[in-house]
Design a protein around this motif. Sequence first.
Motif, PDB file in Angstrom:
ATOM      1  N   TYR A  94      22.474  18.145 -55.528  1.00  0.00           N
ATOM      2  CA  TYR A  94      22.200  16.844 -56.161  1.00  0.00           C
ATOM      3  C   TYR A  94      22.339  16.998 -57.674  1.00  0.00           C
ATOM      4  CZ  TYR A  94      20.088  15.982 -51.591  1.00  0.00           C
ATOM      5  OH  TYR A  94      19.879  15.855 -50.246  1.00  0.00           O
ATOM      6  N   TYR A  95      23.086  16.108 -58.266  1.00  0.00           N
ATOM      7  CA  TYR A  95      23.273  16.170 -59.714  1.00  0.00           C
ATOM      8  C   TYR A  95      22.568  14.983 -60.378  1.00  0.00           C
ATOM      9  CZ  TYR A  95      26.698  12.354 -59.662  1.00  0.00           C
ATOM     10  OH  TYR A  95      27.302  11.129 -59.533  1.00  0.00           O
ATOM     11  N   ASP A  97      21.428  11.533 -58.056  1.00  0.00           N
ATOM     12  CA  ASP A  97      22.180  10.792 -57.054  1.00  0.00           C
ATOM     13  C   ASP A  97      21.600  11.123 -55.680  1.00  0.00           C
ATOM     14  OD1 ASP A  97      24.006   9.514 -55.479  1.00  0.00           O
ATOM     15  OD2 ASP A  97      25.781  10.394 -56.412  1.00  0.00           O
ATOM     16  N   PRO A  98      21.139  10.115 -54.918  1.00  0.00           N
ATOM     17  CA  PRO A  98      20.535  10.413 -53.612  1.00  0.00           C
ATOM     18  C   PRO A  98      21.522  10.937 -52.581  1.00  0.00           C
ATOM     19  CG  PRO A  98      20.739   8.044 -53.915  1.00  0.00           C
ATOM     20  CD  PRO A  98      21.128   8.665 -55.216  1.00  0.00           C
ATOM     21  N   TYR A 100      16.016  17.432 -53.156  1.00  0.00           N
ATOM     22  CA  TYR A 100      15.686  16.133 -53.754  1.00  0.00           C
ATOM     23  C   TYR A 100      15.451  15.113 -52.650  1.00  0.00           C
ATOM     24  CZ  TYR A 100      16.179  11.665 -56.155  1.00  0.00           C
ATOM     25  OH  TYR A 100      15.970  10.403 -56.625  1.00  0.00           O
ATOM     26  N   SER A 101      14.404  14.289 -52.835  1.00  0.00           N
ATOM     27  CA  SER A 101      14.119  13.183 -51.924  1.00  0.00           C
ATOM     28  C   SER A 101      13.394  12.113 -52.732  1.00  0.00           C
ATOM     29  CB  SER A 101      13.262  13.638 -50.736  1.00  0.00           C
ATOM     30  OG  SER A 101      12.875  12.526 -49.946  1.00  0.00           O
ATOM     31  N   PRO A 132       6.361  16.392 -63.149  1.00  0.00           N
ATOM     32  CA  PRO A 132       7.645  16.636 -62.473  1.00  0.00           C
ATOM     33  C   PRO A 132       8.205  15.398 -61.784  1.00  0.00           C
ATOM     34  CG  PRO A 132       6.104  18.396 -62.000  1.00  0.00           C
ATOM     35  CD  PRO A 132       5.325  17.341 -62.692  1.00  0.00           C
ATOM     36  N   ALA A 133       7.317  14.584 -61.194  1.00  0.00           N
ATOM     37  CA  ALA A 133       7.808  13.382 -60.517  1.00  0.00           C
ATOM     38  C   ALA A 133       8.420  12.397 -61.512  1.00  0.00           C
ATOM     39  CB  ALA A 133       6.664  12.726 -59.748  1.00  0.00           C
ATOM     40  N   ILE A 134       7.765  12.232 -62.664  1.00  0.00           N
ATOM     41  CA  ILE A 134       8.305  11.331 -63.685  1.00  0.00           C
ATOM     42  C   ILE A 134       9.619  11.884 -64.252  1.00  0.00           C
ATOM     43  CG2 ILE A 134       7.877  10.341 -65.961  1.00  0.00           C
ATOM     44  CD1 ILE A 134       4.934  10.168 -65.218  1.00  0.00           C
ATOM     45  N   SER A 135       9.670  13.197 -64.448  1.00  0.00           N
ATOM     46  CA  SER A 135      10.918  13.819 -64.931  1.00  0.00           C
ATOM     47  C   SER A 135      12.055  13.623 -63.929  1.00  0.00           C
ATOM     48  CB  SER A 135      10.689  15.306 -65.184  1.00  0.00           C
ATOM     49  OG  SER A 135       9.696  15.509 -66.163  1.00  0.00           O
ATOM     50  N   THR A 136      11.709  13.711 -62.648  1.00  0.00           N
ATOM     51  CA  THR A 136      12.718  13.500 -61.618  1.00  0.00           C
ATOM     52  C   THR A 136      13.220  12.062 -61.622  1.00  0.00           C
ATOM     53  OG1 THR A 136      11.696  15.213 -60.251  1.00  0.00           O
ATOM     54  CG2 THR A 136      13.187  13.687 -59.153  1.00  0.00           C
TER      55      THR A 136
END
Length: 291
Positions: free
Chosen positions: A209-210, A105-106, A222-223, A95-99
Amino acid sequence: MKKSNTANTILSSLPTSPTMSAHHSYVGSKASLHSSRSSRSSLNHTTANTKSNKIDLEIETILEKAKFYTSVCLGTTAILSVFTFLFLIPFVVDPAISTIIADYDPVPVTCIVIDHIQAAGIKNCTWSSCREGCTSSPNKCHQLYVNYTRIPFAEWEKNPRDLETVLWDVSYTKFLINSEGCGYPPTTNCSIFAQQYGFQHIGEPFPCYYSRAYPEVVIGRYSWENNLFHLLLSLIIPTVLFALSIGVLSYWYCPCCDNACNKSSRVYAEKFPTKEDKLLCHSDDEDEMEY
């Protein structure tokens, strides 16, 4: 001749004087005392050696036991590190790599929920905005659809727009709680998520967040810092523990590693004669020439 023999016999038959007997007894007692002292010193020395040997054996036994139990702990740590890393791959690493690949956009933009479907049945729940557990197929699910505009939510709060006049960048797209759309309690609670964004809040602007790589993907949490932190922890900690455990065990039990670490430079120096050997050979040659 008869007179001298008779005199010697008389002298030998006379009793020994007290002074001579005392001298002999003193010498004998002194020798016996010296021998007893030497025997005692040798006994004490033997006893001390025995005690030191026992202490050395006890220390060696304790060190062997400590090494054995440490080896067991290190082997267990290495095995658990492998299984932990394999467990973290689908739940944290992927999931982290996918994110990271999605490139969210932060800065949160403005979204509104336009539809909320509460479905039941595996066939109707082909996707879900929130799912408790990422490996199971839900029988009940919440499906939320949103519109979003790339106007930052902080700017929207300062200067609200009329929803009917807003030009939405993406309309009627799926809304997920995070990049995977799933999680585990207590961080993920789908009932609270549905109450926060569902029926009662349709049409209310909220931050979202998109994805800049996939604009149709919109998430609510998201962070970048937390995502990177969890990814590094899941990669570094199991790898370091495994490497340290295997390194120590290899140093202790692998003969090749032991020889490589304890290799002496004398092995290479012995290939060449030393200065003393050269002088000895030179002197032998001179002796042979003189001969």
